[in-house]
Design an enzyme around this catalytic site. Structure first.
Site, PDB file in Angstrom:
ATOM      1  N   GLY A  11       0.841  -1.212   0.000  1.00 64.16           N
ATOM      2  CA  GLY A  11       0.000   0.000   0.000  1.00 64.16           C
ATOM      3  C   GLY A  11       0.869   1.253   0.000  1.00 64.16           C
ATOM      4  O   GLY A  11       0.567   2.242  -0.668  1.00 64.16           O
ATOM      5  N   PHE A  64       0.236  10.463  -7.125  1.00 65.23           N
ATOM      6  CA  PHE A  64       0.186   9.014  -6.968  1.00 65.23           C
ATOM      7  C   PHE A  64      -0.625   8.389  -8.081  1.00 65.23           C
ATOM      8  O   PHE A  64      -0.864   7.240  -8.141  1.00 65.23           O
ATOM      9  CB  PHE A  64      -0.381   8.642  -5.602  1.00 65.23           C
ATOM     10  N   TRP A 123       2.279   1.732  -3.383  1.00 65.33           N
ATOM     11  CA  TRP A 123       1.242   2.216  -4.295  1.00 65.33           C
ATOM     12  C   TRP A 123       1.236   3.752  -4.308  1.00 65.33           C
ATOM     13  O   TRP A 123       1.011   4.378  -5.337  1.00 65.33           O
ATOM     14  CB  TRP A 123      -0.136   1.684  -3.858  1.00 65.33           C
ATOM     15  N   HIS A 124       1.520   4.338  -3.137  1.00 62.58           N
ATOM     16  CA  HIS A 124       1.515   5.800  -3.054  1.00 62.58           C
ATOM     17  C   HIS A 124       2.673   6.429  -3.822  1.00 62.58           C
ATOM     18  O   HIS A 124       2.553   7.533  -4.327  1.00 62.58           O
ATOM     19  CB  HIS A 124       1.584   6.260  -1.594  1.00 62.58           C
ATOM     20  N   GLY A 125       3.796   5.741  -3.877  1.00 66.87           N
ATOM     21  CA  GLY A 125       4.929   6.334  -4.565  1.00 66.87           C
ATOM     22  C   GLY A 125       6.059   5.339  -4.695  1.00 66.87           C
ATOM     23  O   GLY A 125       6.204   4.436  -3.856  1.00 66.87           O
TER      24      GLY A 125
END
Lengths: 346, 466
Positions: free
Chosen positions: B317, B466, B320-322
């Site tokens: 997770g 993102f 996923w943001h960066g």
């Protein structure tokens, strides 16, 4: 059914918009002395006069043959309309714009021309230079330069015409939009009293030339007193010529030559210079450095109008110690045009 | 085209709403599709092709899954295609850089290689997750995808395209086919939500970004006080920024007769990390739960494997943001917080208000500590920021004393807001005539706040990256 609901909804939006515009005007009239005087917020730069100037440049149609660059001395000192008129009298048709900006030094211009200036390249870049321009310790210019390249005006330079049009439209409808940074200057007390924020200290006239706003310049008596103390003075500071500064002059020369134009440097007369670089020693070192630079770069022109013509200027020609007033700017612009007419480089 | 941009507010949104409600009902979905592509193409026309390709490829797979003799293979193909595109655009630079670092560590000369530099397509993280959800739901026979127009509009629907909420097909598709009729009450409420989001973004988030950016520009060069203030501001900035975007997306959708799911419920009042993730970015949390944590085994295979699953889910997770180690660290920290919260769950089943408050204080501190990694440009910068903050007791004892007070105020405000909102709703229900005037007044106030407190620049939303 949907048609009526849609009309009701849009009527509601129109009513809210009207109320919002009314409230906006009311607030703006309390916050600003001249609320109508603005450029759209998306073009905001580090200094109001820069915002106005670049807004005017963008609005101007056609091409400019000469761009005048430099700091506030050039901003106040060169009137493009007079330069063009004098040259036209001598049979040289050209159109110029004064792009000079307060506090920046020579390092600003190569990046500005490369990353911001998106009009056809001019035939000549006319760059006003002063001693602090060449000194490696000029940190104030770096702050200004960084502020310019971090500003929303710079960020938004490549936006589409529709985007810009819409932003401009919004700024005209809502005067307060995007002006929170200005409002903060007013302070709560000032807002409650309704003092109104004064307009910017520099008023930008036609084609980028700047003047002091009324009441900003010191009185002639104060000027005379200061000139007596500061015009000719010695000091221990020595000019520390920076590699970056000299490199910037070379970059600017390469940039304009690659586009078929030329770079001409010039100096502006001063009554006195309060800065640490205003001493006799630094001014002499500056003159020597400039002469050495143009010897090493023979394609770069150099019009040393400052010391050569300073005696012709009197108290009446200056707004303050190192900024010309309209009459002085007229005189310098005529001298500059005469020198340009005889300069064979461009 | 950002929501606060004039071209969106003055031209795009009013025009879309007007055309949408003016055309015959059966054509409304086509209007939304055209508007959504126009919205996306205004950013980068080339990447519109990527959106279209991804739509066609996913549609072909989800249509084939129900009748295929080997649906699992098709599901795997769909997931590989989506993750492959995401990996190429989002992680190729990061992975190549990490590979070069590894080779350099092993002694190879990688001095001339800076990693691949690929422009990240807008919204790719969001639409990849949505496509995986529709693939898995189709495989599980939870949904049956209908016509291409509905599918393409579900994917590209402009209010939620760029920064969520991450919607399920079954949440949005039926509404696209049959939106709620236009009524003044619904429109008024949608406009109020939209302006509330706008005011939150320009008045709060954008202004809070100033101290946060200042502190994190060079964490080792600022004082402990500046760092503490910057961190405090960033925690609020990211909440207001992201919540504002979702609120605007929900408001715009409501004006179009559609409802998007809630994404935030006063998360800083959470008494545990588990509760925090039920109230922060709710649609991402449920995606991670349903499509990652539960398929990994969830809490069904013993305590240790549950902790492992929580940490893996949150690290992914985070990534996923960066694409950066700092995001992995942020995810790992939250994974560990969740594991700890899970381990202690039985002991605090029914906490008293005081205990709840203490839990909220600890949770908020943990969340803020993790934000350091989220906001910093690298792991090194995050460690610099922590080092700077460590000097707080000696450098700025007053800030150190004020921090718990500010945290307490934030928690109490998070607790008070839902209560106040419920009272306001009760009041509005009691006097039905008051409602339109009150909602109109709130909308006008938000509008004026958005105008008067806006800064000159148009700051992008944090989650756009993102």
């Amino acid at each position: 059914m949907t048609g009526r609901a849609l009309l009701t909804c849009f009527g509601y939006v129109a009513l809210l918009a009207l109320l919002a515009v009314g409230a906006d005007r009311l607030i703006a009239s309390r916050v600003f002395q001249s609320p109508g005087e603005l450029v759209p917020a998306y073009r905001a730069f580090q200094e109001p006069s820069v915002s106005v100037k670049l807004h005017d440049l963008e609005q101007a149609s056609g091409t400019f043959d000469t761009l005048v660059l430099g700091n506030s001395r050039t901003l106040f000192g060169v009137r493009p309309d007079i330069v063009d008129r004098v040259l036209a009298d001598r049979g040289i048709a050209q159109r110029s714009f004064n792009l000079a900006m307060p506090t920046v030094d020579v390092r600003f211009w190569p990046r500005f021309m490369r990353d911001y200036y998106d009009r056809p390249a001019p035939k000549r870049l006319l760059l006003g230079v002063i001693p602090r321009d060449l000194d490696a310790r000029n940190v104030q210019a770096v702050t200004q330069m960084n502020a310019f390249f971090a500003s929303s005006g710079f960020d938004n330079r490549d936006r589409s015409a529709a985007w810009r049009g819409a932003e401009e439209w919004r700024s005209r409808i809502f005067t307060m939009h995007g002006r929170f940074n200005e409002v903060r200057r007013a302070g709560i007390g000032g807002l409650l009293r309704g003092d109104g924020l004064a307009p910017p200290q520099i008023r930008v006239s036609e084609r980028g030339w700047g003047q002091f706003a009324p009441g900003v310049a010191p009185s002639k008596r104060e000027l005379a007193e200061q000139a007596r103390r500061l015009a000719v003075r010695s000091g221990s500071l020595r000019l520390a010529v920076g590699d970056e500064q000299i490199g910037a002059l070379r970059q600017l020369d390469r940039w304009i030559r690659a586009r078929g134009g030329c770079l001409t440097l010039f100096t502006v007369p001063v009554l006195y210079d309060r800065e640490p670089w205003g001493t006799v020693e630094v001014r002499r070192a500056f003159e020597r450095t400039m002469r050495a630079f143009v010897r090493a770069n023979p394609r770069v022109g150099y019009l040393d109008l400052g010391p050569r013509t300073e005696d012709e200027y009197g108290l009446a020609d200056f707004g303050d110690g190192d900024h010309l007033d309209p009459s002085g700017a007229g005189r310098l612009s005529r001298q500059l045009a005469d020198a340009l007419a005889e300069d064979p480089r461009c | 085209m950002l929501f606060p941009a004039a071209v969106f507010l003055l031209i795009f949104l009013p025009a879309t709403i007007a055309v949408y409600w003016t055309v015959p009902a059966r054509m409304r979905i086509a209007v939304l599709l055209v508007a959504s592509y126009a919205f996306y193409l205004s950013w980068n026309p080339v990447y519109g092709l990527l959106l279209a390709f991804s739509t066609v490829a996913n549609y072909a797979i989800v249509r084939a899954i129900p009748d295929s003799p080997q649906p699992k293979r098709l599901l795997a193909l769909g997931i590989v295609v989506n993750l492959g595109v995401l990996a190429f655009f989002k992680y190729a630079g990061f992975l190549s850089g990490a590979g070069a670092d590894l080779l350099g560590w092993l002694g190879a000369d990688t001095s001339g290689f800076d990693g691949l530099d690929i422009l990240l397509p807008l919204a790719i993280s969001f639409f990849t997750f949505e496509m995986i959800s529709v693939l898995v739901d189709t495989y599980r026979r939870d949904v049956r995808v209908g016509g291409f127009l509905v599918f393409a509009t579900y994917k590209a629907y402009f209010p939620k395209l760029v920064s969520g909420p991450i919607t399920r097909y079954r949440e949005l598709a039926p509404q696209l086919l049959r939106p709620a009729p236009l009524t003044f009450e619904r429109f008024q409420s949608g406009l109020a939500l939209f302006t509330l989001g706008l005011a939150t973004k320009v008045a709060l988030a954008d202004n809070l970004a100033v101290p946060a950016d200042r502190a994190f520009a060079d964490p080792s060069a600022v004082s402990a006080h500046v760092m503490a203030v910057g961190l405090g501001a960033f925690g609020l900035q990211i909440l207001f920024d992201f919540a504002a975007y979702t609120t605007m997306a929900r408001g715009a959708s409501r004006m179009l007769g559609l409802e998007l799911p809630l994404n935030f419920r006063y998360p800083y009042g959470s008494a545990s990390p588990s509760e925090f993730w039920r109230r922060w970015h709710i649609t991402l949390s449920r995606w991670l739960r349903d499509y990652l944590y539960i398929p990994l085994g969830g809490n069904r295979k013993g305590r240790l494997l549950t902790y492992r699953n929580l940490i893996i889910t949150m690290v992914l997770g985070g990534l996923w943001h960066g694409a950066g180690w700092q995001f992995a660290a942020w995810g790992a920290l939250h994974g560990m917080f969740l594991a700890l919260s899970h381990a202690l769950r039985g002991r605090f089943a029914d906490p008293s208000p005081v205990l709840r408050f203490c839990g909220a204080l600890i949770t908020l501190s943990a969340v803020y500590f993790a934000w350091i990694f989220f906001r910093a440009d690298s792991i090194g910068a995050a460690l610099d920021a922590i080092g700077t903050l460590a000097a707080l007791p000696s450098e700025s004892p007053r800030t150190l004393l004020l921090a718990p007070l500010a945290a307490s105020a934030l928690i109490l405000a998070s607790w008070a807001m839902p209560w106040l909102a419920a009272r306001a709703r009760e009041l509005a229900a009691r006097d039905i005539r008051l409602r339109p005037v009150a909602v109109g007044g709130i909308t006008l106030a938000c509008w004026l706040v958005a105008i008067s407190l806006s800064r000159s620049s148009l700051a992008p939303f944090v989650y756009f990256e993102f």
